[in-house]
Design an enzyme around this catalytic site. Structure first.
Site, short mmCIF file in Angstrom:
data_model
loop_
_atom_site.label_atom_id
_atom_site.label_comp_id
_atom_site.label_asym_id
_atom_site.label_seq_id
_atom_site.Cartn_x
_atom_site.Cartn_y
_atom_site.Cartn_z
N ALA A 74 46.22 -28.11 -18.67
CA ALA A 74 47.55 -28.12 -18.09
C ALA A 74 48.56 -27.51 -19.05
O ALA A 74 47.74 -26.94 -20.16
CB ALA A 74 47.81 -29.86 -18.48
N GLY A 117 42.40 -29.20 -17.56
CA GLY A 117 42.83 -29.34 -16.09
C GLY A 117 42.15 -28.31 -15.32
O GLY A 117 42.06 -28.46 -14.24
N GLU A 120 38.88 -29.47 -14.70
CA GLU A 120 39.09 -30.46 -13.57
C GLU A 120 39.10 -29.62 -12.20
O GLU A 120 38.60 -30.41 -11.21
CB GLU A 120 40.08 -31.56 -13.85
CG GLU A 120 39.57 -32.40 -15.29
CD GLU A 120 40.83 -33.06 -15.64
OE1 GLU A 120 42.01 -32.45 -16.03
OE2 GLU A 120 40.48 -34.28 -16.19
N GLU A 140 40.67 -32.12 -24.48
CA GLU A 140 42.12 -32.81 -24.45
C GLU A 140 41.77 -33.75 -25.85
O GLU A 140 42.79 -33.88 -26.38
CB GLU A 140 41.92 -33.61 -23.37
CG GLU A 140 42.53 -32.97 -22.07
CD GLU A 140 41.23 -32.64 -21.16
OE1 GLU A 140 40.10 -32.52 -21.53
OE2 GLU A 140 41.44 -32.32 -20.04
#
Ligand code: HXC
Length: 266
Positions: A74, A117, A120, A140
């Site tokens: 992200a 992300g 992911e 993270e």
């Protein structure tokens, strides 16, 4: 967000004339290692949903622009000021659910970093082709947060509890060889071959009968979600359902006639 940054598309969508039925979707922010800001995720989700309604699209390859990353997660700068209320009201994470519902098979072509992300997103795809220098991880924890778009669930299913826990609690990465050995990715190839290998894999899928492909994708995904009994039942129903298709008649007739089948997607 400046008007300029809003105007520049964050993804590229390119049907591949050399690969019928295959579309290449490129995350296009190489200057920030293809960090997934809200605009990118919005464009990506809209594009995937739109491609999913187009019957001529049989397989989608997702990759990252530049030679350093699939996606480094992200967009940390964008996410930094968020509050729980902002995250909940904006509901941007619902996009990940929309990606999960795409019926056309998705292949991730991962070169370099697939972190947070980015990891992911690769795991939300149906298959991952990785370059030999690819790195997967959920860093993270080093930012004071934890994975929020499937990392704790999909990485654990892919790697098993102990290894997933190790990666998620330390923020360490694993390389392509280990990712292959543990089943996170299905192929590892030389960096310069990654996209070609992913497109070749997509070609093979795109050449298969689309109703059967869709039903098989749906059934494999149920293996993550259902008990064995319910999953077997789901599989059997899909298997029976395919016997109502023209493609089943054609596929079996072509085998008997020793010729190549022609699929109709009906
Ligand atoms: C915003 C990022 C970014 C990110 C890299 N950049 N990752 N910007 N968000 N996630 C930017 C850097 O700020 C820098 O911009 C440029 O990309 C190049 O990165 P460098 O750090 O200079 O490169 P390098 O030293 O080679 O290090 C590569 C790296 C590192 C190890 C991948 O960039 C890194 O640790 N990135 C963050 C990885 C991460 O923590 N991801 C998880 C995010 S949270 P400038 O302008 O300085 O040149 C997350 C939650 C997911 O993903 C929730 C669901 C969506």
């Amino acid at each position: 967000m400046t008007p300029d940054s809003a105007a520049k598309p964050r993804i590229k969508v390119e049907p591949q004339s050399a690969h019928p039925g295959v579309v290449l979707v490129t995350l296009d922010r190489p200057e920030v290692l293809n960090a997934l800001d809200y605009q990118t995720m919005g464009e990506l989700t809209d594009a995937l949903e739109s491609l999913d309604t187009d019957e001529s699209v049989r397989c989608i390859v997702i990759t990252g622009a530049g030679d350093r990353a699939f996606a480094a997660g992200a967009d940390i700068k964008e996410m930094a000021p968020a509050t729980p209320v902002m995250l909940s009201v904006a509901n941007n994470f619902a996009r990940w659910e929309r990606i999960r519902r795409v019926r056309v098979p998705l292949v991730a072509a991962v070169r370099g970093f697939a972190l947070g992300g980015g990891c992911e997103l690769a795991m939300a795809c149906d298959m991952v082709v990785a370059s030999d220098d690819a790195q997967f991880g959920q860093p993270e924890i080093k930012l004071g947060i934890m994975p929020g778009a499937g990392g704790t669930q999909r990485l654990t299913r892919a790697l098993g509890k102990a290894k997933a826990m190790e990666l998620i609690l330390t923020g360490r990465n694993i390389g392509a060889a280990e990712a292959l050995e543990r089943g996170l990715v299905s192929q590892v190839v030389a960096r310069e071959e990654t996209l070609n290998a992913a497109l070749a894999l997509a070609d093979e899928v795109a050449a298969m009968p689309p109703l059967a492909v869709r039903a098989a994708k749906e059934s494999v995904n149920r293996a993550y979600e259902l008990s064995l009994e319910a999953g077997l039942e789901f599989e059997r129903r899909n298997f029976f359902m395919l016997f109502a298709s023209d493609d089943q008649k054609e596929g079996m007739a072509a085998f008997v006639d020793k010729r190549k089948p022609t699929w109709k997607g009906r």
